[in-house]
Design a protein around this motif. Structure first.
Motif, PDB file in Angstrom:
ATOM      1  N   VAL A 152      22.253  92.498-124.901  1.00  0.00           N
ATOM      2  CA  VAL A 152      22.805  91.255-124.363  1.00  0.00           C
ATOM      3  C   VAL A 152      22.620  91.253-122.850  1.00  0.00           C
ATOM      4  CG1 VAL A 152      24.862  89.835-124.100  1.00  0.00           C
ATOM      5  CG2 VAL A 152      24.481  91.101-126.229  1.00  0.00           C
ATOM      6  N   ASP A 153      21.849  90.296-122.366  1.00  0.00           N
ATOM      7  CA  ASP A 153      21.505  90.236-120.945  1.00  0.00           C
ATOM      8  C   ASP A 153      21.820  88.835-120.427  1.00  0.00           C
ATOM      9  OD1 ASP A 153      20.398  90.206-118.437  1.00  0.00           O
ATOM     10  OD2 ASP A 153      18.464  91.057-119.029  1.00  0.00           O
ATOM     11  N   PRO A 154      22.878  88.686-119.626  1.00  0.00           N
ATOM     12  CA  PRO A 154      23.252  87.347-119.151  1.00  0.00           C
ATOM     13  C   PRO A 154      22.234  86.710-118.221  1.00  0.00           C
ATOM     14  CG  PRO A 154      24.583  89.046-118.089  1.00  0.00           C
ATOM     15  CD  PRO A 154      23.814  89.727-119.169  1.00  0.00           C
ATOM     16  N   VAL A 156      19.177  86.355-119.034  1.00  0.00           N
ATOM     17  CA  VAL A 156      18.189  85.750-119.925  1.00  0.00           C
ATOM     18  C   VAL A 156      18.713  84.405-120.419  1.00  0.00           C
ATOM     19  CG1 VAL A 156      16.939  86.022-122.102  1.00  0.00           C
ATOM     20  CG2 VAL A 156      17.309  88.003-120.611  1.00  0.00           C
ATOM     21  N   ALA A 157      17.916  83.361-120.242  1.00  0.00           N
ATOM     22  CA  ALA A 157      18.365  82.009-120.585  1.00  0.00           C
ATOM     23  C   ALA A 157      18.768  81.902-122.050  1.00  0.00           C
ATOM     24  CB  ALA A 157      17.263  81.001-120.265  1.00  0.00           C
ATOM     25  N   GLN A 158      18.011  82.549-122.939  1.00  0.00           N
ATOM     26  CA  GLN A 158      18.317  82.439-124.360  1.00  0.00           C
ATOM     27  C   GLN A 158      19.642  83.110-124.711  1.00  0.00           C
ATOM     28  OE1 GLN A 158      15.330  83.321-123.128  1.00  0.00           O
ATOM     29  NE2 GLN A 158      14.064  81.575-123.720  1.00  0.00           N
ATOM     30  N   TRP A 159      19.946  84.223-124.058  1.00  0.00           N
ATOM     31  CA  TRP A 159      21.250  84.852-124.292  1.00  0.00           C
ATOM     32  C   TRP A 159      22.367  83.967-123.753  1.00  0.00           C
ATOM     33  CZ3 TRP A 159      22.563  87.908-127.829  1.00  0.00           C
ATOM     34  CH2 TRP A 159      21.765  88.984-128.247  1.00  0.00           C
ATOM     35  N   ARG A 160      22.129  83.304-122.635  1.00  0.00           N
ATOM     36  CA  ARG A 160      23.157  82.400-122.103  1.00  0.00           C
ATOM     37  C   ARG A 160      23.407  81.244-123.067  1.00  0.00           C
ATOM     38  NH1 ARG A 160      20.253  83.154-117.244  1.00  0.00           N
ATOM     39  NH2 ARG A 160      19.458  81.012-117.300  1.00  0.00           N
ATOM     40  N   ALA A 161      22.347  80.722-123.668  1.00  0.00           N
ATOM     41  CA  ALA A 161      22.512  79.635-124.636  1.00  0.00           C
ATOM     42  C   ALA A 161      23.294  80.113-125.856  1.00  0.00           C
ATOM     43  CB  ALA A 161      21.144  79.102-125.054  1.00  0.00           C
ATOM     44  N   ALA A 162      22.966  81.307-126.337  1.00  0.00           N
ATOM     45  CA  ALA A 162      23.694  81.849-127.487  1.00  0.00           C
ATOM     46  C   ALA A 162      25.156  82.091-127.141  1.00  0.00           C
ATOM     47  CB  ALA A 162      23.033  83.151-127.945  1.00  0.00           C
ATOM     48  N   ARG A 163      25.404  82.579-125.937  1.00  0.00           N
ATOM     49  CA  ARG A 163      26.786  82.830-125.525  1.00  0.00           C
ATOM     50  C   ARG A 163      27.583  81.532-125.464  1.00  0.00           C
ATOM     51  NH1 ARG A 163      30.638  83.124-121.795  1.00  0.00           N
ATOM     52  NH2 ARG A 163      31.814  85.092-121.629  1.00  0.00           N
ATOM     53  N   ALA A 164      26.966  80.479-124.935  1.00  0.00           N
ATOM     54  CA  ALA A 164      27.657  79.190-124.859  1.00  0.00           C
ATOM     55  C   ALA A 164      27.991  78.671-126.256  1.00  0.00           C
ATOM     56  CB  ALA A 164      26.799  78.180-124.107  1.00  0.00           C
ATOM     57  N   ALA A 165      27.073  78.867-127.206  1.00  0.00           N
ATOM     58  CA  ALA A 165      27.318  78.407-128.576  1.00  0.00           C
ATOM     59  C   ALA A 165      28.443  79.209-129.227  1.00  0.00           C
ATOM     60  CB  ALA A 165      26.039  78.522-129.396  1.00  0.00           C
ATOM     61  N   VAL A 166      28.464  80.518-128.999  1.00  0.00           N
ATOM     62  CA  VAL A 166      29.546  81.352-129.527  1.00  0.00           C
ATOM     63  C   VAL A 166      30.876  80.937-128.911  1.00  0.00           C
ATOM     64  CG1 VAL A 166      30.507  83.697-129.540  1.00  0.00           C
ATOM     65  CG2 VAL A 166      28.093  83.330-130.091  1.00  0.00           C
ATOM     66  N   ASP A 167      30.880  80.718-127.611  1.00  0.00           N
ATOM     67  CA  ASP A 167      32.106  80.338-126.910  1.00  0.00           C
ATOM     68  C   ASP A 167      32.664  79.024-127.452  1.00  0.00           C
ATOM     69  OD1 ASP A 167      33.931  80.984-124.640  1.00  0.00           O
ATOM     70  OD2 ASP A 167      33.209  79.059-123.890  1.00  0.00           O
ATOM     71  N   ALA A 168      31.775  78.056-127.684  1.00  0.00           N
ATOM     72  CA  ALA A 168      32.220  76.764-128.212  1.00  0.00           C
ATOM     73  C   ALA A 168      32.770  76.909-129.630  1.00  0.00           C
ATOM     74  CB  ALA A 168      31.062  75.767-128.188  1.00  0.00           C
ATOM     75  N   ALA A 169      32.106  77.718-130.457  1.00  0.00           N
ATOM     76  CA  ALA A 169      32.568  77.916-131.833  1.00  0.00           C
ATOM     77  C   ALA A 169      33.936  78.594-131.856  1.00  0.00           C
ATOM     78  CB  ALA A 169      31.547  78.744-132.607  1.00  0.00           C
ATOM     79  N   LEU A 182      29.566  88.155-129.378  1.00  0.00           N
ATOM     80  CA  LEU A 182      28.140  88.174-129.066  1.00  0.00           C
ATOM     81  C   LEU A 182      27.565  89.576-129.246  1.00  0.00           C
ATOM     82  CD1 LEU A 182      25.981  86.166-128.136  1.00  0.00           C
ATOM     83  CD2 LEU A 182      26.421  86.897-125.791  1.00  0.00           C
ATOM     84  N   ARG A 183      28.293  90.586-128.791  1.00  0.00           N
ATOM     85  CA  ARG A 183      27.816  91.965-128.982  1.00  0.00           C
ATOM     86  C   ARG A 183      27.801  92.335-130.461  1.00  0.00           C
ATOM     87  NH1 ARG A 183      30.830  92.856-124.164  1.00  0.00           N
ATOM     88  NH2 ARG A 183      32.648  93.506-125.383  1.00  0.00           N
ATOM     89  N   TRP A 184      28.776  91.825-131.224  1.00  0.00           N
ATOM     90  CA  TRP A 184      28.794  92.096-132.668  1.00  0.00           C
ATOM     91  C   TRP A 184      27.545  91.513-133.328  1.00  0.00           C
ATOM     92  CZ3 TRP A 184      29.351  88.894-137.082  1.00  0.00           C
ATOM     93  CH2 TRP A 184      29.628  89.565-138.277  1.00  0.00           C
TER      94      TRP A 184
END
Length: 224
Positions: A152-154, A156-169, A182-184
């Motif tokens: 997990v590398d903040p 990286v744009a794709q990791w940031r997008a995934a993090r935002a989606a996890v946060d919203a969910a 996200l780490r899980w």
């Protein structure tokens, strides 16, 4: 006097392109992005273009699963069942193919998180990552690339997008703990698991996630 030879520029690492955001295209350059269609409009030409791009991405998946990041444009075109010239009309370089593939996979992750209840979404994503042919192919032919993808590398744009989606969910479900979740999920990139193990792990994960007061959760949803 003999002029000194210029120091050659190194070729870009395909994996760097695969996991890092790329700079905007320079003015006058040919973009490799998917065509954008105005909402509500449909055309046979546009639908055909999207079907072609989907076939190219399927070809990229098969190619990476077989050869890792050392794919060739001919291989991608053949695996996608399209002409090489058609591939170049959409994606001009191997790096563009790898970037488009990663962006498509991340878009799928974001869609699953946005469209399903939290527990269902996380279970589906963990199973998908465990069984993903590209990831399992990288484990066989290019394990170092797989290890880098799973970190997990903040930056990286794709990791940031995934993090935002996890946060919203999580916010919609009244939970916090975005980085933990996200780490899980990232752990299944490296270490696939059987369905029963995923179910047990997920139950423990959800039990341990902090609850967010309803007012705070609603405020976070409105400001997201």
């Amino acid at each position: 006097m003999v002029a000194a030879s210029p120091v050659p520029r190194p070729f870009p690492d395909p994996l760097d392109v695969l996991i890092r955001s790329t700079a905007p295209a320079a003015s006058g350059s040919v973009a490799s992005a998917a065509p954008v269609r105005a909402p509500g409009t449909r055309s046979r030409a546009g639908n055909a273009m999207h079907r072609t791009r989907a076939a190219l991405l399927d070809g990229a998946r098969r190619s990476v699963a077989t050869s890792g990041t050392k794919i060739t444009m001919s291989q991608v075109a053949a695996s996608g069942g399209v002409a090489k010239a058609t591939l170049y009309n959409h994606l001009r370089t191997r790096e563009a193919v790898l970037t488009a593939l990663l962006e498509d996979e991340v878009a799928t992750v974001c869609h699953v998180l946005a469209s399903r209840p939290l527990a269902d979404a996380l279970a589906a994503l963990a199973r998908s990552l465990s069984d993903h042919p590209v990831l399992r192919g990288l484990a066989r032919v290019e394990p170092a690339a797989l290890a880098r993808l799973g970190r997990v590398d903040p930056s990286v744009a794709q990791w940031r997008a995934a993090r935002a989606a996890v946060d919203a969910a999580l916010g919609r479900a009244g939970h916090s703990g975005t980085d933990t979740v996200l780490r899980w999920l990232a752990s299944f990139v490296i270490s696939p698991a059987e369905d029963a193990v995923i179910a047990d792990d997920l139950a423990v994960l959800l039990t341990g996630l902090p609850q967010v007061p309803a007012a705070a959760s609603d405020a976070g949803t409105r400001t997201a």
